[in-house]
Design a protein around this motif. Structure first.
Motif: not given
Length: 345
Positions: A300-316
């Protein structure tokens, strides 16, 4: 959710069909007994016998439609089956009125109110008025053609009385149908609120648990935690943070497969369920999520952000029995290992 919200409608339909089966079945049985008694007493006029057999067949056909509607009240053919019953019932009643006036001299036109009421119950005001028009025109023809005791004033009186019945029952049935539709809409909205996150619109923890409980065999679980979300909140305010979460939810929903489910646990944590996923597919989905989330996001209001993500994985595995809580705990541990590894790097 829709099945639950429509349950009251399905129950009402089953009740209507059960009533139709019983009442029409009694009428069918009475007609059969009457025909048998006539045959036992002597020769039956051919026209009378054909009329009785036509009524027996029509009532049997109507009951077959009623049975189909009772078994599957949610069928897409239900309305057509219901209309077919109304048409057959109206034809039987019309034939009975004509027979009584022409052969027995008895006054039976008041029973023409029955299909009017039935049409109102099934098809509201429009159905009631349609049947009223048919029965009124029919009785007018019977009076004009038949040498029976019915007079033109009887046709006029019958039309007026049945019009009043059609208007009263039809408007009441229409009002009830609208009330039922409103209640179903409210119930659906409440059900949605109870199972979805109000900010992102994604399924919440309860809905995720319900879906996971329905999954057997292999199940992949991805636990996501945004990197940099707190900085966005602190720098631009909570409204911008909420917009960020909303945009992340849209991106996740766009890349998740049709059989998968993504939901929000709370804060900046999301959970993805991958039914029947092996570790390789789960890892591919995780990589895709990392790629999509790290792209710049407009808040919004022309603002731009960059974030990351941590991913945890589990499989049955296919023969596994681990519940969602267990898989989430495994994914949570894997997610924090990835987060700490990133920080150390």
């Amino acid at each position: 959710m829709r099945v639950a919200s429509d349950q009251s409608l399905l129950t009402r339909r089953r009740t209507v069909e059960a009533s139709a089966l019983v009442s029409r079945g009694l009428g069918w049985l009475s007609t059969v007994v009457y025909l048998v008694q006539l045959k036992a007493a002597g020769p039956v006029p051919a026209a009378l016998e054909r009329s009785l057999w036509a009524g027996i067949v029509a009532m049997a056909a109507a009951n077959l439609l009623a049975f189909a509607g009772w078994r599957r009240p949610g069928s897409r053919w239900y309305s057509a089956q219901s209309a077919g019953q109304v048409a057959l019932d109206s034809a039987v009643i019309a034939g009975l009125v004509a027979f009584s006036d022409g052969y027995t001299g008895q006054v039976t036109w008041p029973i023409m109110a029955v299909p009017v009421v039935v049409a109102a119950i099934r098809h509201r005001l429009g159905g009631a008025l349609t049947v009223w028009a048919f029965t009124s025109i029919w009785f007018g023809l019977v009076v004009a053609i038949s040498p029976g005791p019915a007079q033109p004033r009887d046709a006029v009186f019958s039309a007026l009385i049945n019009l009043l019945i059609a208007l009263v029952t039809g408007t009441q049935a229409t009002a009830f149908a609208r009330q039922l539709a409103t209640l179903q809409q409210v119930r659906s909205e409440l059900q949605h609120q109870a199972t979805h996150d109000p900010l992102t619109g994604l399924p919440n923890r309860a809905r995720l648990a319900e879906r996971a409980a329905a999954c057997t065999g292999r199940l992949g679980v991805l636990l996501l935690d945004l990197n940099g979300f707190k900085q966005v909140n602190d720098t631009y305010g909570h409204a911008s943070g909420d917009e960020l979460l909303h945009q992340v939810a849209l991106r996740l929903s766009a890349i998740i497969g049709s059989g998968d489910l993504v939901g929000r646990l709370g804060g900046d944590e999301f959970l993805v369920l991958l039914p029947d996923a092996d570790p390789e597919r789960a890892a591919r989905v995780a990589d895709r999520i990392r790629e999509v989330i790290r792209r710049p996001i407009q808040i919004g209001d022309g603002r731009e952000v960059t974030v990351g993500v941590s991913v945890g994985l589990a499989v049955r595995p296919a023969d596994g029995t681990a519940a969602l809580d267990t898989l989430t705990a495994e994914a949570d541990a894997a997610m924090y290992r990835e987060k700490h590894t990133r920080r150390a790097a």
